[in-house]
Design a protein around this motif. Structure first.
Motif, PDB file in Angstrom:
ATOM      1  N   ILE A 316       0.819  -1.216   0.000  1.00 37.16           N
ATOM      2  CA  ILE A 316       0.000   0.000   0.000  1.00 37.16           C
ATOM      3  C   ILE A 316       0.853   1.266   0.000  1.00 37.16           C
ATOM      4  O   ILE A 316       0.545   2.221  -0.735  1.00 37.16           O
ATOM      5  CB  ILE A 316      -0.977  -0.026   1.200  1.00 37.16           C
ATOM      6  N   PRO A 317       1.945   1.370   0.773  1.00 33.81           N
ATOM      7  CA  PRO A 317       2.770   2.597   0.675  1.00 33.81           C
ATOM      8  C   PRO A 317       3.280   2.873  -0.728  1.00 33.81           C
ATOM      9  O   PRO A 317       3.387   4.041  -1.133  1.00 33.81           O
ATOM     10  CB  PRO A 317       3.916   2.331   1.660  1.00 33.81           C
ATOM     11  N   HIS A 318       3.592   1.827  -1.490  1.00 36.65           N
ATOM     12  CA  HIS A 318       4.023   2.036  -2.876  1.00 36.65           C
ATOM     13  C   HIS A 318       2.883   2.612  -3.719  1.00 36.65           C
ATOM     14  O   HIS A 318       3.107   3.516  -4.554  1.00 36.65           O
ATOM     15  CB  HIS A 318       4.510   0.720  -3.471  1.00 36.65           C
ATOM     16  N   HIS A 319       1.666   2.113  -3.514  1.00 34.12           N
ATOM     17  CA  HIS A 319       0.522   2.641  -4.262  1.00 34.12           C
ATOM     18  C   HIS A 319       0.240   4.099  -3.876  1.00 34.12           C
ATOM     19  O   HIS A 319      -0.162   4.900  -4.732  1.00 34.12           O
ATOM     20  CB  HIS A 319      -0.717   1.785  -3.993  1.00 34.12           C
ATOM     21  N   LEU A 320       0.437   4.440  -2.629  1.00 34.97           N
ATOM     22  CA  LEU A 320       0.185   5.814  -2.199  1.00 34.97           C
ATOM     23  C   LEU A 320       1.168   6.797  -2.821  1.00 34.97           C
ATOM     24  O   LEU A 320       0.830   7.970  -3.053  1.00 34.97           O
ATOM     25  CB  LEU A 320       0.253   5.916  -0.669  1.00 34.97           C
ATOM     26  N   ASP A 321       2.391   6.338  -3.099  1.00 35.72           N
ATOM     27  CA  ASP A 321       3.419   7.235  -3.633  1.00 35.72           C
ATOM     28  C   ASP A 321       3.420   7.307  -5.155  1.00 35.72           C
ATOM     29  O   ASP A 321       3.783   8.352  -5.715  1.00 35.72           O
ATOM     30  CB  ASP A 321       4.809   6.795  -3.152  1.00 35.72           C
ATOM     31  N   HIS A 322       2.997   6.233  -5.832  1.00 37.62           N
ATOM     32  CA  HIS A 322       3.174   6.184  -7.280  1.00 37.62           C
ATOM     33  C   HIS A 322       1.870   5.980  -8.052  1.00 37.62           C
ATOM     34  O   HIS A 322       1.848   6.277  -9.255  1.00 37.62           O
ATOM     35  CB  HIS A 322       4.146   5.052  -7.660  1.00 37.62           C
ATOM     36  N   ALA A 323       0.825   5.505  -7.431  1.00 35.86           N
ATOM     37  CA  ALA A 323      -0.408   5.210  -8.160  1.00 35.86           C
ATOM     38  C   ALA A 323      -1.277   6.456  -8.267  1.00 35.86           C
ATOM     39  O   ALA A 323      -1.012   7.491  -7.635  1.00 35.86           O
ATOM     40  CB  ALA A 323      -1.178   4.075  -7.477  1.00 35.86           C
ATOM     41  N   ASP A 324      -2.330   6.346  -9.064  1.00 35.10           N
ATOM     42  CA  ASP A 324      -3.278   7.443  -9.221  1.00 35.10           C
ATOM     43  C   ASP A 324      -4.111   7.615  -7.958  1.00 35.10           C
ATOM     44  O   ASP A 324      -4.078   6.795  -7.032  1.00 35.10           O
ATOM     45  CB  ASP A 324      -4.191   7.189 -10.420  1.00 35.10           C
ATOM     46  N   GLU A 325      -4.907   8.705  -7.951  1.00 37.70           N
ATOM     47  CA  GLU A 325      -5.668   9.042  -6.756  1.00 37.70           C
ATOM     48  C   GLU A 325      -6.739   7.995  -6.462  1.00 37.70           C
ATOM     49  O   GLU A 325      -6.934   7.609  -5.312  1.00 37.70           O
ATOM     50  CB  GLU A 325      -6.306  10.421  -6.938  1.00 37.70           C
ATOM     51  N   ASP A 326      -7.458   7.520  -7.487  1.00 38.31           N
ATOM     52  CA  ASP A 326      -8.525   6.552  -7.239  1.00 38.31           C
ATOM     53  C   ASP A 326      -7.972   5.214  -6.781  1.00 38.31           C
ATOM     54  O   ASP A 326      -8.572   4.530  -5.939  1.00 38.31           O
ATOM     55  CB  ASP A 326      -9.376   6.387  -8.496  1.00 38.31           C
ATOM     56  N   ILE A 327      -6.805   4.821  -7.305  1.00 35.64           N
ATOM     57  CA  ILE A 327      -6.197   3.551  -6.873  1.00 35.64           C
ATOM     58  C   ILE A 327      -5.725   3.652  -5.425  1.00 35.64           C
ATOM     59  O   ILE A 327      -5.932   2.734  -4.620  1.00 35.64           O
ATOM     60  CB  ILE A 327      -5.038   3.177  -7.810  1.00 35.64           C
ATOM     61  N   ALA A 328      -5.102   4.772  -5.074  1.00 34.96           N
ATOM     62  CA  ALA A 328      -4.643   4.940  -3.692  1.00 34.96           C
ATOM     63  C   ALA A 328      -5.813   4.953  -2.720  1.00 34.96           C
ATOM     64  O   ALA A 328      -5.748   4.338  -1.643  1.00 34.96           O
ATOM     65  CB  ALA A 328      -3.825   6.225  -3.574  1.00 34.96           C
ATOM     66  N   GLN A 329      -6.898   5.645  -3.089  1.00 34.38           N
ATOM     67  CA  GLN A 329      -8.046   5.707  -2.192  1.00 34.38           C
ATOM     68  C   GLN A 329      -8.725   4.353  -2.052  1.00 34.38           C
ATOM     69  O   GLN A 329      -9.259   4.016  -0.983  1.00 34.38           O
ATOM     70  CB  GLN A 329      -9.047   6.748  -2.699  1.00 34.38           C
ATOM     71  N   ALA A 330      -8.714   3.530  -3.102  1.00 34.69           N
ATOM     72  CA  ALA A 330      -9.296   2.193  -3.010  1.00 34.69           C
ATOM     73  C   ALA A 330      -8.526   1.328  -2.015  1.00 34.69           C
ATOM     74  O   ALA A 330      -9.133   0.573  -1.228  1.00 34.69           O
ATOM     75  CB  ALA A 330      -9.315   1.536  -4.385  1.00 34.69           C
ATOM     76  N   HIS A 331      -7.207   1.426  -2.007  1.00 31.01           N
ATOM     77  CA  HIS A 331      -6.418   0.646  -1.039  1.00 31.01           C
ATOM     78  C   HIS A 331      -6.599   1.173   0.378  1.00 31.01           C
ATOM     79  O   HIS A 331      -6.597   0.384   1.343  1.00 31.01           O
ATOM     80  CB  HIS A 331      -4.946   0.674  -1.432  1.00 31.01           C
ATOM     81  N   LEU A 332      -6.756   2.500   0.539  1.00 32.75           N
ATOM     82  CA  LEU A 332      -7.004   3.017   1.882  1.00 32.75           C
ATOM     83  C   LEU A 332      -8.362   2.576   2.408  1.00 32.75           C
ATOM     84  O   LEU A 332      -8.516   2.318   3.614  1.00 32.75           O
ATOM     85  CB  LEU A 332      -6.910   4.548   1.863  1.00 32.75           C
ATOM     86  N   THR A 333      -9.344   2.473   1.537  1.00 33.06           N
ATOM     87  CA  THR A 333     -10.674   2.050   1.976  1.00 33.06           C
ATOM     88  C   THR A 333     -10.660   0.609   2.484  1.00 33.06           C
ATOM     89  O   THR A 333     -11.210   0.297   3.543  1.00 33.06           O
ATOM     90  CB  THR A 333     -11.674   2.194   0.823  1.00 33.06           C
ATOM     91  N   VAL A 334     -10.019  -0.268   1.733  1.00 35.59           N
ATOM     92  CA  VAL A 334      -9.985  -1.667   2.173  1.00 35.59           C
ATOM     93  C   VAL A 334      -9.082  -1.834   3.391  1.00 35.59           C
ATOM     94  O   VAL A 334      -9.322  -2.711   4.249  1.00 35.59           O
ATOM     95  CB  VAL A 334      -9.537  -2.569   1.007  1.00 35.59           C
ATOM     96  N   PHE A 335      -8.068  -0.980   3.532  1.00 33.10           N
ATOM     97  CA  PHE A 335      -7.251  -1.054   4.746  1.00 33.10           C
ATOM     98  C   PHE A 335      -8.054  -0.612   5.967  1.00 33.10           C
ATOM     99  O   PHE A 335      -7.856  -1.138   7.068  1.00 33.10           O
ATOM    100  CB  PHE A 335      -6.008  -0.185   4.589  1.00 33.10           C
ATOM    101  N   GLY A 336      -8.956   0.342   5.791  1.00 29.90           N
ATOM    102  CA  GLY A 336      -9.853   0.694   6.891  1.00 29.90           C
ATOM    103  C   GLY A 336     -10.747  -0.456   7.285  1.00 29.90           C
ATOM    104  O   GLY A 336     -11.055  -0.646   8.481  1.00 29.90           O
TER     105      GLY A 336
END
Length: 530
Positions: A316-336
């Motif tokens: 997930i940290p890699h997605h937060l730094d390099h992925a688009d906004e919708d992809i990063a938010q999708a991983h944060l949602t499932v991490f919640g």
């Protein structure tokens, strides 16, 4: 800086009495008017000042004068009420600055345009350091209602310019605000007072929302989700269309009733925007089916869902730094969702800490932005598979270590986004070129001469029409001769004017003779002896 325009009312005295009163919790101090349509109107002042009631009545009659003159033509909700609040980290604005802000808001919304003598009557009241209240009656001087359609949008647009002009915190708005706006609905003032009377530290809306999130994190489908809500002690009702399709649901807390004794129902969208029925269906559909114990063939070891969840969380940290906004938010949602599901698998002494961690991470994990949950299928599938495998201390510790890294990466991402937003909204600084600096003032650009009066209001030049393809030129023998290498260009005469020849003046005779002048030549002849 934010603005809140409430629903139009019809009681001018009630709104003014509240603004100049001490408040429900004695939070109003130093109540006074900072600006109005007329500088000579009476200021009621604080509620305990002498003559407060008389001045408040005079102010109310002055504001309602045009409303009474309009009679039946006046709108039903003639009281326009808008509150403007600065950010907590902003500096304290003085009365003159708040007065300027109030006039700009009224001009942008169309309530009282600048320079319009028939604008609506209004006052701006300040009873705190960080906000003001603008009250106006929606009847113009010509007894017509103002054109304040879409006033909230115009007010927020003007606030964006005000923040830049006054150097205040730039609040994100529009699509940019959706990613930073929490999906959870804020509890109302009545719900907060009710929770305080009951001695509860959490309102009913918040308790229902957290229970629904915990049930959704471990639910396999919609039926399982509704059963988990019922097992948690909630009252659940679903709404079905005539075709038999499920249209929505609502939940209520047993014992939470209104004045008539009926339960207070909350739909999923009233709890949070991401808890509506369509959003829940999208999240449940974006799940890789976990491998059940009976599905594993003989001789093959099933993959550990806890290890899969840990590996997915470490990416997930890699997605937060390099992925688009919708992809990063999708991983944060499932991490919640993972944080909401961990208390059910953790030991008893860790359940309370993990529940507080899930509540604290709710703002970052769930926003109002549109998210494609298909990008986080792996982690959500591993989360559902954790139900079939008991948790050991080693797997739980590894997942918690990955969770700490995700939280740190989320904090760094939030800080960088806030910094980039402030830099992008900051106006560029124009640096003068070195050639335009005065020698006596090296840090001040030279003042330019203003344009002549006949050029100041000149309309812009019309753009040239689009030209077609260039026509081929005809053969020109003279042009070919000029292009020849043997051509010698004619010597160009100088345009410098020659000095004009002055006629010689006669001089008296001398003993040696008289000078003779040759008029045909500019030179003088030798003297001839007598």
């Amino acid at each position: 800086m934010i603005a809140n325009i409430v629903k139009p009312g019809s009681n001018t005295y009630g709104v003014l009495a509240y603004l100049f009163d001490k408040g429900r919790a004695n939070e109003h101090t130093n109540q006074h008017i900072v600006a109005s349509w007329d500088d000579f109107i009476p200021d009621p002042g604080p509620w305990d000042s002498p003559g407060h009631e008389q001045r408040l009545d005079q102010l109310t009659r002055a504001l309602d004068l045009r409303v009474k003159q309009a009679g039946d033509k006046a709108p039903d909700g003639h009281v326009w009420h808008c509150s403007v609040r600065a950010a907590p980290q902003d500096r304290a604005l003085n009365d003159a600055e708040w007065a300027t802000i109030a006039r700009r808001i009224l001009h942008a919304t169309g309530i009282a345009p600048e320079g319009d003598p028939d604008g609506c009557r209004w006052v701006a009241v300040r009873h705190a350091d960080d906000h003001i209240h603008i009250v106006a009656t929606k009847v113009r001087g010509d007894l017509r209602p103002p054109r304040n359609w879409n006033d909230y949008h115009h007010a927020m647009t003007e606030l964006t310019a005000i923040e830049k002009d006054f150097g205040l915190t730039q609040v994100p708005r529009g699509t940019e605000a959706a990613a930073d706006t929490p999906a959870a609905k804020r509890p109302t003032r009545a719900e907060q007072e009710k929770a305080k009377r009951q001695g509860s530290g959490m309102t009913t809306r918040e308790w229902l929302r957290h229970t629904a999130r915990a049930a959704l994190s471990i639910a396999q489908d919609l039926d399982d989700f509704f059963n988990l809500l019922a097992d948690a002690g909630l009252q659940v009702e679903t709404r079905t269309l005539p075709s038999g399709d499920l249209a929505g649901y609502k939940v209520a807390l047993p014992g939470d009733t209104n004045s008539e004794g009926e339960p207070v129902w909350y739909s999923g969208s009233k709890l949070a925007t991401d808890l509506s029925l369509p959003q829940i269906r999208q999240r449940l559909a974006a799940t890789e089916a976990p491998a059940a114990p009976a599905d594993s063939p003989a001789g093959h070891r099933r993959p550990n869902a806890w290890h899969q969840a840990t590996a997915a969380a470490e990416r997930i940290p890699h997605h937060l730094d390099h992925a688009d906004e919708d992809i990063a938010q999708a991983h944060l949602t499932v991490f919640g969702e993972v944080l909401y599901a961990l208390p059910a698998h953790a030991p008893a002494h860790l359940k309370a800490e993990l529940q507080r961690a899930a509540l604290a991470f709710e703002h970052a994990a769930h926003s109002r932005a549109q998210v494609d949950h298909q990008h986080a299928r792996a982690l959500r599938g591993a989360l559902k598979g954790m139900l079939y495998q008991p948790a050991d201390h080693t797997a739980l510790a590894m997942l918690l270590d990955a969770a700490i890294l995700v939280v740190l990466a989320t904090q760094r991402r939030s800080t960088l986004r806030h910094h980039d937003r402030q830099v992008a909204r900051r106006p560029p600084v124009a640096h003068p070129s070195p050639g335009r600096l005065r020698p006596d003032r090296p840090h001040q650009p030279r003042r330019t001469r203003p344009a002549p009066p006949h050029r100041r209001n000149r309309p812009p030049a019309r753009p040239h029409p689009a030209r077609g393809p260039a026509r081929p030129r005809r053969a020109d023998p003279h042009r070919e001769r000029l292009a020849s290498p043997h051509h010698r260009p004619r010597r160009r005469r100088s345009r410098r004017p020659r000095p004009r020849h002055r006629p010689p003046t006669s001089r008296p005779a001398t003993p040696f003779g008289r000078r003779q002048v040759d008029l045909r030549s500019p030179r003088l002849a030798h003297p001839t002896p007598q």
